[in-house]
Design a protein around this motif. Structure first.
Motif, PDB file in Angstrom:
ATOM      1  N   THR A  99      -7.879   5.656  -6.061  1.00 21.38           N
ATOM      2  CA  THR A  99      -6.658   5.683  -5.267  1.00 21.38           C
ATOM      3  C   THR A  99      -6.189   7.128  -5.210  1.00 21.38           C
ATOM      4  O   THR A  99      -6.765   8.012  -5.864  1.00 21.38           O
ATOM      5  N   CYS A 100      -5.116   7.356  -4.494  1.00 19.72           N
ATOM      6  CA  CYS A 100      -4.527   8.696  -4.428  1.00 19.72           C
ATOM      7  C   CYS A 100      -4.180   9.194  -5.832  1.00 19.72           C
ATOM      8  O   CYS A 100      -4.244  10.386  -6.119  1.00 19.72           O
ATOM      9  N   ARG A 109       0.829  -1.216   0.000  1.00 17.51           N
ATOM     10  CA  ARG A 109       0.000   0.000   0.000  1.00 17.51           C
ATOM     11  C   ARG A 109       0.861   1.264   0.000  1.00 17.51           C
ATOM     12  O   ARG A 109       0.543   2.235  -0.673  1.00 17.51           O
ATOM     13  N   ARG A 167      -3.150  10.741   6.391  1.00 20.11           N
ATOM     14  CA  ARG A 167      -4.206   9.957   7.047  1.00 20.11           C
ATOM     15  C   ARG A 167      -5.589  10.501   6.699  1.00 20.11           C
ATOM     16  O   ARG A 167      -6.518   9.734   6.435  1.00 20.11           O
ATOM     17  N   MET A 200      -6.361   9.460   3.231  1.00 13.93           N
ATOM     18  CA  MET A 200      -6.680   8.035   3.168  1.00 13.93           C
ATOM     19  C   MET A 200      -8.114   7.789   3.645  1.00 13.93           C
ATOM     20  O   MET A 200      -8.841   6.997   3.040  1.00 13.93           O
ATOM     21  N   MET A 247       1.107   4.337  -2.774  1.00 11.49           N
ATOM     22  CA  MET A 247       1.002   5.771  -2.463  1.00 11.49           C
ATOM     23  C   MET A 247       2.220   6.537  -2.959  1.00 11.49           C
ATOM     24  O   MET A 247       2.088   7.654  -3.454  1.00 11.49           O
TER      25      MET A 247
END
Length: 145
Positions: free
Chosen positions: A128-129, A62, A101, A104, A66
């Motif tokens: 996703t990011c 993960r 955070r 996320m 990122m």
């Protein structure tokens, strides 16, 4: 365009064979033979968004995603000692970690509360990011026509 920088530690982790034993992970570097090195890494601590039950390889996977999505290295969010260059992954000293955070949590909410209610996920894959950041540290400004 920002290039993804992966330090030797990260590359070693990705190229290593991971063994889980007694709450720690021992990995053997990609080299083999008498010069091969092994290291013992502690289990992740201070996980506030990711599930505590997540395995260390899953945490690395993960985090690698990122890094790719934002085009940054570990020290962008994690505290790094300026002298030794060692990263303290459990530390909350870097204010970007709390921002990460929050982002996320936002991504989880979008995937679960909004996209998750659409039924056929074929037309609403999880975000996703990278959907916003596009491999950049900060999401680029949208410039409509």
């Amino acid at each position: 365009m920002m290039r993804l920088r992966m330090g030797p530690w990260f590359i070693a982790c990705v190229l290593s064979i991971l063994f889980v034993a007694k709450g720690t992970v021992t990995y053997v570097h990609a080299e083999s033979g008498p010069s091969a090195q092994t290291s013992v890494l502690p289990k992740p601590t201070n996980l506030k968004v990711l599930p505590m039950a997540l395995s260390l390889p899953d945490v690395y996977t993960r985090m690698a995603q990122m890094q790719k999505d934002l085009g940054v290295d570990c020290s962008f969010c994690h505290d790094q000692d300026p002298d030794s260059k060692q990263i303290n992954y459990a530390s909350d000293e870097n204010p970007r970690k709390e921002t990460a955070r929050a982002m996320m949590r936002m991504t989880q909410d979008i995937n679960e509360k909004y996209l998750g209610t659409l039924g056929d996920r074929q037309y609403s894959p999880p975000i996703t990011c990278g959907n916003c950041h596009l491999g950049q540290m900060h999401p680029p400004q949208f410039e409509g026509k």
